[in-house]
Motif scaffolding. Structure first.
Motif, mmCIF file in Angstrom:
data_model
loop_
_atom_site.group_PDB
_atom_site.id
_atom_site.type_symbol
_atom_site.label_atom_id
_atom_site.label_comp_id
_atom_site.label_asym_id
_atom_site.label_seq_id
_atom_site.Cartn_x
_atom_site.Cartn_y
_atom_site.Cartn_z
ATOM 1 N N VAL A 226 0.854 -1.178 0.000
ATOM 2 C CA VAL A 226 0.000 0.000 0.000
ATOM 3 C C VAL A 226 0.894 1.234 0.000
ATOM 4 N N GLY A 227 0.774 2.039 -1.028
ATOM 5 C CA GLY A 227 1.608 3.223 -1.129
ATOM 6 C C GLY A 227 3.000 2.890 -1.634
ATOM 7 N N ALA A 228 3.962 3.751 -1.301
ATOM 8 C CA ALA A 228 5.331 3.585 -1.791
ATOM 9 C C ALA A 228 6.137 2.709 -0.848
ATOM 10 N N GLU A 229 7.072 1.942 -1.405
ATOM 11 C CA GLU A 229 7.904 1.076 -0.571
ATOM 12 C C GLU A 229 8.924 1.877 0.237
ATOM 13 N N ASP A 230 9.245 3.083 -0.218
ATOM 14 C CA ASP A 230 10.206 3.938 0.472
ATOM 15 C C ASP A 230 9.456 5.183 0.951
ATOM 16 N N ALA A 231 8.381 4.928 1.711
ATOM 17 C CA ALA A 231 7.427 5.989 2.016
ATOM 18 C C ALA A 231 7.961 6.966 3.050
ATOM 19 N N ALA A 232 7.466 8.170 2.974
ATOM 20 C CA ALA A 232 7.715 9.129 4.048
ATOM 21 C C ALA A 232 6.905 8.705 5.266
ATOM 22 N N ILE A 233 7.339 9.175 6.427
ATOM 23 C CA ILE A 233 6.661 8.801 7.665
ATOM 24 C C ILE A 233 5.206 9.255 7.655
ATOM 25 N N ALA A 234 4.884 10.270 6.842
ATOM 26 C CA ALA A 234 3.515 10.784 6.778
ATOM 27 C C ALA A 234 2.541 9.709 6.330
ATOM 28 N N GLN A 235 3.012 8.760 5.515
ATOM 29 C CA GLN A 235 2.119 7.705 5.037
ATOM 30 C C GLN A 235 1.624 6.850 6.191
ATOM 31 N N LEU A 236 2.515 6.562 7.129
ATOM 32 C CA LEU A 236 2.118 5.800 8.307
ATOM 33 C C LEU A 236 1.213 6.625 9.203
ATOM 34 N N PHE A 237 1.617 7.860 9.477
ATOM 35 C CA PHE A 237 0.887 8.665 10.450
ATOM 36 C C PHE A 237 -0.423 9.217 9.893
ATOM 37 N N ALA A 238 -0.692 8.994 8.620
ATOM 38 C CA ALA A 238 -1.992 9.386 8.073
ATOM 39 C C ALA A 238 -3.132 8.701 8.809
ATOM 40 N N GLY A 239 -2.865 7.517 9.336
ATOM 41 C CA GLY A 239 -3.902 6.790 10.053
ATOM 42 C C GLY A 239 -3.884 7.000 11.555
ATOM 43 N N LEU A 240 -2.843 7.639 12.077
ATOM 44 C CA LEU A 240 -2.706 7.731 13.524
ATOM 45 C C LEU A 240 -3.454 8.923 14.126
ATOM 46 N N ASN A 241 -3.584 10.013 13.383
ATOM 47 C CA ASN A 241 -4.442 11.093 13.876
ATOM 48 C C ASN A 241 -5.900 10.630 13.978
ATOM 49 N N PRO A 242 -6.444 9.963 12.949
ATOM 50 C CA PRO A 242 -7.796 9.407 13.096
ATOM 51 C C PRO A 242 -7.920 8.437 14.273
ATOM 52 N N GLU A 243 -6.872 7.652 14.521
ATOM 53 C CA GLU A 243 -6.903 6.714 15.642
ATOM 54 C C GLU A 243 -7.078 7.455 16.968
ATOM 55 N N ARG A 244 -6.344 8.546 17.148
ATOM 56 C CA ARG A 244 -6.445 9.315 18.382
ATOM 57 C C ARG A 244 -7.808 10.004 18.509
ATOM 58 N N ILE A 245 -8.293 10.533 17.398
ATOM 59 C CA ILE A 245 -9.603 11.188 17.400
ATOM 60 C C ILE A 245 -10.702 10.189 17.757
ATOM 61 N N MET A 246 -10.637 9.016 17.174
ATOM 62 C CA MET A 246 -11.651 7.998 17.447
ATOM 63 C C MET A 246 -11.533 7.462 18.870
ATOM 64 N N GLY A 247 -10.293 7.300 19.346
ATOM 65 C CA GLY A 247 -10.111 6.862 20.729
ATOM 66 C C GLY A 247 -10.699 7.867 21.707
#
Length: 387
Positions: A226-247
């Protein structure tokens, strides 16, 4: 939402979700299944059929075309009836967001409609035994073998794997074993050869289980990336703000549930010829918790609004603060509710004591209180980094 006023559509969504949740009461539906370790399948399926689970996903893939504000609203209203759905955090919020932003067209068409109507579940695998909050120490690796990828590693505290079709695994390519994390994300089917799960023994009453995962030479096709194999950290953290909001939304809803139970009891229970709620020793602590829950709710709504507006940094700060405030307020609310009931608050009939473990999670996951304080100290206050 304009200012502090929700739109008519958002208000209607709150009312519709609350009406659904009222059909699946904590004492009669959620708690009996949680005691047996059974997922809330009927509630999940009906919420999916009504379009609640995918309200944040794009309309062209079967979603509601709204935002994280609306998905968090759904979570809060479910939790306010004692019926929060943990897998909403990982399936439509984390994985759904990452796929929407970085997935290929084929991946979106394969997965997003199922996430939207609840017929498919994807969960998220990031935590490792030796990494914890330090995601830069992830050791799960992915190496190329022709057109395929081979994954090896171990994950821990991964929610709902027994209900999922696949796990979005956070790994790193072999040439990035040291240095800064450059994550490579893979959708790993739960029936893939070499993929093994072991249920962890938890000492809390929850309908959803936690798992340790072992990936032993798991071979994946190129389109599992999913996405680029040499991704910027933003690709991972794209899901972590929603995780905190939902928590945060889930914790706020739980706090609302606890206070509602306590207030109803305080109005009815009479000692010395007056309801106990007339005494400031009871009423003031409940009023204080009500205030703290409302403050947490404001920050959670701010975080969701910033996220939906595309303000990534502002959303990160607000989401962390919201998660901190909501966790603290929900624990305090539940503790005060139990205290209001007295000894009855510890009985199975009332059912509040069974929620204590679940409430305590909000101070630990998805990010600990201490790591949030580190974030605020460093990024909001500009203090030197301590770790």
């Amino acid at each position: 939402m304009t200012g502090f006023i929700e739109t008519e559509e958002q208000q209607a969504l709150r009312a519709a979700v609350a009406a659904l949740a009222a059909k699946y009461s904590y004492r009669d539906y959620v708690l009996p299944r949680a005691r047996k370790g059974e997922p809330l399948t009927e509630l999940w399926d009906e919420a999916g059929a009504l379009g609640f689970l995918g309200v944040n996903l794009p309309e062209e893939y079967g979603g509601g075309g709204a935002g994280m504000y609306e998905l968090a609203l759904v979570m809060e209203e479910l939790a306010a009836q004692g019926a929060g759905l943990l897998l909403m955090v990982v399936s439509p919020a984390i994985v759904g967001t990452i796929l929407t932003k970085y997935g290929t067209e084929a991946q979106k068409r394969k997965w997003l409609p199922g996430l939207a109507d609840g017929s498919s579940k994807l969960v998220f695998g990031i935590t490792e035994p030796d990494a914890g909050s330090n995601s830069h120490q992830i050791t799960t690796t992915a190496r190329r073998d022709g057109e395929d990828w081979i994954l090896n590693g171990r994950k821990i505290f991964i929610s709902g794997v027994d209900q999922a079709d696949a796990v979005l695994i956070v790994s790193r390519t072999e040439d990035h074993k040291t240095g800064k994390l450059k994550p490579a994300l893979f959708l790993v089917p739960v029936d893939a050869p070499g993929f093994h799960k072991t249920q962890q023994e938890m000492d809390i009453i929850e309908p959803d289980h936690q798992f340790t995962l072992f990936l032993d030479d798991v071979r994946l096709p190129a389109d599992a990336l999913v996405g680029a194999e040499d991704a910027a950290i933003a690709q991972l953290f794209a899901g972590l703000n929603p995780e905190r909001i939902m928590g945060a939304a889930m914790a706020i809803g739980l706090g609302r549930y606890a206070i509602a139970q306590a207030v109803a009891y305080a109005k009815e229970r009479q000692v010395w010829k007056s309801p106990i709620g007339a005494h400031q020793g009871i009423s003031h602590p409940l009023a204080q918790v009500k205030i703290e829950l409302e403050l947490a709710s404001l920050m959670q709504r701010k975080a969701a609004a910033l996220y939906d507006a595309g303000d990534e940094f502002g959303a990160a700060e607000a989401a962390n603060m919201a998660k901190y405030a909501a966790g603290e307020a929900s624990i305090k609310a539940l503790d005060q509710a139990v205290q209001t009931f007295g000894g009855s608050g510890l009985t199975a009939d009332v059912g509040l004591a069974s929620m204590l473990g679940a409430a305590r999670i909000s101070r630990i996951a998805p990010v600990s209180r201490e790591m949030i304080l580190n974030f605020v100290a460093q990024h909001s206050l500009g203090l030197p980094r301590s770790y």
